[in-house]
Design an enzyme around this catalytic site. Sequence first.
Site, PDB file in Angstrom:
ATOM      1  CD  GLU A  90      -3.146  -0.669   2.156  1.00  0.00           C
ATOM      2  OE1 GLU A  90      -4.493  -1.550   1.980  1.00  0.00           O
ATOM      3  OE2 GLU A  90      -2.867  -0.778   2.866  1.00  0.00           O
TER       4      GLU A  90
ATOM      5  CB  CYS B 207       2.650   7.471   2.956  1.00  0.00           C
ATOM      6  SG  CYS B 207       3.411   6.643   4.454  1.00  0.00           S
TER       7      CYS B 207
ATOM      8  CB  CYS C 263       6.179  -4.914   9.766  1.00  0.00           C
ATOM      9  SG  CYS C 263       7.210  -4.066  10.351  1.00  0.00           S
TER      10      CYS C 263
ATOM     11  CB  CYS D  49       4.638  -1.464  16.810  1.00  0.00           C
ATOM     12  SG  CYS D  49       6.135  -1.500  16.231  1.00  0.00           S
TER      13      CYS D  49
ATOM     14  CB  CYS E  59       1.466  -0.608  13.745  1.00  0.00           C
ATOM     15  SG  CYS E  59       1.677  -0.486  12.439  1.00  0.00           S
TER      16      CYS E  59
ATOM     17  CB  CYS F 165       0.025   7.423  11.022  1.00  0.00           C
ATOM     18  SG  CYS F 165       1.577   6.980  11.732  1.00  0.00           S
TER      19      CYS F 165
END
Length: 404
Positions: free
Chosen positions: A125, A138, A145, A149, A152, A383
């Site tokens: 994305e 962005c 990942c 976290c 997230c 975010c």
Amino acid sequence: MSLDIIAPSGSVSADAARQAAKAREKPSLIGMSRQEMAAFLGEIGVPERQRRMRVSQLWRWIYTQGVRDFDAMTNISKALRRDLSEAATLERPEIVSEQISSDGTRKWLSRLAATQPGLPGPEVETVYIPDTDRATLCISSQVGCTLNCSFCHTGTQPLVRNLTPGEIVGQIMLARDRLGDWPGLDADNPTGLPEAERMISNIVLMGMGEPLYNFDNVKTAMDIANDGDGLAISKRRITLSTSGVVPMIPRTGHEMGVMLAISLHAVNDELRNELVPLNKKYPIAELLEACRNYPGLANNRRITFEYVMLKNVNDSLDEAKELVRLLAGIPAKINLIPFNPWPGAPYDCSEWDQIERFAAVIQRAGYASPVRTPRGRDIMAACGQLKSESKKVRASELRKRPTA
């Protein structure tokens, strides 16, 4: 109100499938360094004395003009254009879907080239955030990942793979294609786009993935992005966000020279271990020492510290005061980010009044402390909300699948 535009899909003929597979076997010139492009030209028979000139020509056509076809390169001979089209491509990632938020934010889901036979390429994305006189893109550096976290959404998707330089630069290219952000082109849909000479003025490596765990590919891509004869985006307009891969921070300053952002989110190791598990390896004291020594750090090249506001977790005024104490002596800006919800998230966003009180403590200490306005929440583009459905397929699973 959000608008979803889904790219058409459907069955293709066996012949078309073979042609597509053959095209994927060709390297794309997008993402090659100048040295790699010169070596490639040598492989297809371009004399050494011509290579530097030919690289300069190709570079400008690809990154200044945004051409997608070698035939459009009118100052290159027909014979060389034919050789190039037979040996290489100018492929970008393919946009699978586009979502447009009520605030003008756009999120593209794009498909990358397949790396495993019989499977579609993974998806990633990219988010375009327009403002009145500028716009930020962005971009992602990995599919998935490894950092997990807890606040997230991307962290709930296991790492599939690193992106190549071409796939990282390709996100900038596909955005400019879609927006008409090349000389002589018009945007597909100009509504909400900024009135600026260039629609994409800033790049942030804040999408999917940890960019410092893909350092070499990110560096190559950013070298292309800030090349004055190419995409020409100033290093001061490129920000790399890291969760704190301490050993790579000095290299980032020396070798990339871009602006640095740190995903901090807590003022003590106990809480940051929960929010950002990487902290167990590189605790806050080590991270801030690396920041104090960041090459080029100055009042006009401040580090941005990102701090997500989580209700009753990290938003007390005592924590605001401790944040000020921790950052003493570091030229810094503190970005307060209202938590953006996602399905199954274990946190709530801090109350707005509490965010303002927290910001006031920081501002009284002399730090700029903007509260980031959530953008693209209605399309899961804000975010911490990015995630694709791609997953890593094990070799044992591939062996079980029937061949086409």
